[in-house]
Design an enzyme around this catalytic site. Structure first.
Site, PDB file in Angstrom:
ATOM      1  N   GLY A  45     -68.911   8.279  15.092  1.00  0.00           N
ATOM      2  CA  GLY A  45     -68.185   7.202  15.590  1.00  0.00           C
ATOM      3  C   GLY A  45     -67.406   6.242  14.630  1.00  0.00           C
ATOM      4  O   GLY A  45     -66.313   5.882  15.425  1.00  0.00           O
ATOM      5  N   ASP A 101     -68.669   2.225  11.918  1.00  0.00           N
ATOM      6  CA  ASP A 101     -68.071   1.975  12.961  1.00  0.00           C
ATOM      7  C   ASP A 101     -68.749   0.461  13.555  1.00  0.00           C
ATOM      8  O   ASP A 101     -67.991  -0.468  13.799  1.00  0.00           O
ATOM      9  CB  ASP A 101     -68.196   2.740  14.226  1.00  0.00           C
ATOM     10  N   ASP A 104     -75.628  -2.637  13.161  1.00  0.00           N
ATOM     11  CA  ASP A 104     -76.577  -3.268  13.859  1.00  0.00           C
ATOM     12  C   ASP A 104     -77.659  -3.764  12.821  1.00  0.00           C
ATOM     13  O   ASP A 104     -77.706  -4.662  12.211  1.00  0.00           O
ATOM     14  CB  ASP A 104     -76.906  -2.107  15.149  1.00  0.00           C
ATOM     15  N   LYS A 132     -72.763  -6.481  14.380  1.00  0.00           N
ATOM     16  CA  LYS A 132     -73.649  -6.844  15.549  1.00  0.00           C
ATOM     17  C   LYS A 132     -74.197  -8.353  15.288  1.00  0.00           C
ATOM     18  O   LYS A 132     -75.010  -8.264  14.284  1.00  0.00           O
ATOM     19  CB  LYS A 132     -74.191  -6.079  16.286  1.00  0.00           C
ATOM     20  N   VAL A 155     -71.987  -1.606  22.828  1.00  0.00           N
ATOM     21  CA  VAL A 155     -70.548  -1.541  23.005  1.00  0.00           C
ATOM     22  C   VAL A 155     -70.220  -0.401  22.816  1.00  0.00           C
ATOM     23  O   VAL A 155     -70.625   0.514  22.174  1.00  0.00           O
ATOM     24  CB  VAL A 155     -70.062  -2.415  22.074  1.00  0.00           C
ATOM     25  N   ARG A 167     -65.774   7.389  23.717  1.00  0.00           N
ATOM     26  CA  ARG A 167     -65.365   7.428  22.473  1.00  0.00           C
ATOM     27  C   ARG A 167     -63.664   6.933  22.446  1.00  0.00           C
ATOM     28  O   ARG A 167     -63.060   6.532  21.632  1.00  0.00           O
ATOM     29  CB  ARG A 167     -65.622   8.579  21.555  1.00  0.00           C
TER      30      ARG A 167
HETATM   31  P1  5GP Z   1     -78.213   0.541  12.684  1.00  0.00           P
HETATM   32  O1  5GP Z   1     -78.767   1.578  11.704  1.00  0.00           O
HETATM   33  O2  5GP Z   1     -77.183  -0.429  11.977  1.00  0.00           O
HETATM   34  O3  5GP Z   1     -78.873  -0.040  13.482  1.00  0.00           O
HETATM   35  O4  5GP Z   1     -77.204   1.132  13.505  1.00  0.00           O
HETATM   36  C1  5GP Z   1     -76.011   1.822  13.224  1.00  0.00           C
HETATM   37  C2  5GP Z   1     -75.317   2.856  14.170  1.00  0.00           C
HETATM   38  O5  5GP Z   1     -76.041   2.860  15.469  1.00  0.00           O
HETATM   39  C3  5GP Z   1     -73.977   2.775  14.522  1.00  0.00           C
HETATM   40  O6  5GP Z   1     -73.309   3.547  13.442  1.00  0.00           O
HETATM   41  C4  5GP Z   1     -73.649   3.370  15.751  1.00  0.00           C
HETATM   42  O7  5GP Z   1     -73.780   4.665  15.786  1.00  0.00           O
HETATM   43  C5  5GP Z   1     -75.203   2.934  16.517  1.00  0.00           C
HETATM   44  N1  5GP Z   1     -74.807   1.638  17.120  1.00  0.00           N
HETATM   45  C6  5GP Z   1     -75.567   0.424  16.800  1.00  0.00           C
HETATM   46  N2  5GP Z   1     -75.126  -0.475  17.826  1.00  0.00           N
HETATM   47  C7  5GP Z   1     -74.414   0.279  18.837  1.00  0.00           C
HETATM   48  C8  5GP Z   1     -73.542  -0.235  20.003  1.00  0.00           C
HETATM   49  O8  5GP Z   1     -73.472  -1.141  20.526  1.00  0.00           O
HETATM   50  N3  5GP Z   1     -72.874   0.877  20.596  1.00  0.00           N
HETATM   51  C9  5GP Z   1     -72.964   2.210  20.283  1.00  0.00           C
HETATM   52  N4  5GP Z   1     -72.228   2.941  20.919  1.00  0.00           N
HETATM   53  N5  5GP Z   1     -73.525   2.610  19.054  1.00  0.00           N
HETATM   54  C10 5GP Z   1     -74.162   1.658  18.260  1.00  0.00           C
END
Ligand code: 5GP
Length: 181
Positions: A45, A101, A104, A132, A155, A167
């Site tokens: 990403g 990228d 979350d 987020k 998103v 992408r």
């Molecule tokens: P985390 O471990 O912070 O929950 O997730 C991070 C990863 O999840 C990001 O690098 C991305 O690859 C994916 N991700 C989290 N939220 C989104 C979103 O809204 N859209 C997309 N396409 N990927 C997300």
């Protein structure tokens, strides 16, 4: 450019993105003069963001790539992180900037920070193109540089995919829920 039919609304336009990236590049250039930082891209990403960010950094810097699996083709983080591709660079004594990228839950990054610390990096900071806004609980890591805040929706675009699609959209937008549910 016409809005893709699967996109509900645009959150960050191409112009917004340009402004965000040049601000982040300026902040990093100011903080890392003479440090020759290593920008670590979390594939896939963050590859588009990193490509733009590197060109906005005006001090010497290097880049390397890591791939981890977190989401697969679903939309919720599992918390289980698997290294799919590791760095080629020895990071002992290096100033590392992890380029992400979207942050979350932060679970992916918190795992990566721990891993890279264990390899003897001199410092580790995080630049998150987007963060987020999640209600009710804090993310597992706090990024040092934040591009933009986005609402708690799924998103895509500017490197972010759903099942490897979208992408290539030059903007960040909310995917219509009917596309993934
Ligand atoms: P985390 O471990 O912070 O929950 O997730 C991070 C990863 O999840 C990001 O690098 C991305 O690859 C994916 N991700 C989290 N939220 C989104 C979103 O809204 N859209 C997309 N396409 N990927 C997300």
């Amino acid at each position: 450019m016409d809005l893709h039919p699967d996109i509900e609304r645009v959150l960050l336009s191409e112009d917004d993105i340009k402004g965000i990236v040049s601000r982040l590049g300026a902040e990093i250039s100011r903080d890392y003069a003479d440090k020759n930082p290593l920008v670590v891209t979390v594939l896939r990403g963050a590859f588009i963001f990193t490509a733009d960010l590197m060109r906005a950094i005006t001090v010497p810097c290097a880049v390397d790539f890591m791939a981890v699996s977190s989401y697969g083709s679903g939309v919720k983080s599992s918390g289980v992180v698997r290294i799919v591709k590791d760095l080629d660079t020895n990071i002992e004594g290096r100033h590392v900037i992890i380029a992400e990228d979207i942050l979350d839950s932060g679970l992916t990054l918190s795992y990566l920070v721990g891993l890279l610390k264990g390899r003897g990096a001199a410092s580790i900071r995080i630049v998150a193109f987007s963060v987020k806004d999640i209600e009710g609980h804090a993310a597992a890591v706090v990024p040092n540089y934040v591009g933009a805040h986005v609402p708690d929706a799924f998103v895509v675009g500017y490197g972010l995919d759903f099942a490897e699609r979208y992408r290539n959209l030059p903007y960040v937008g909310v995917l219509k829920p009917e596309v993934y549910s």
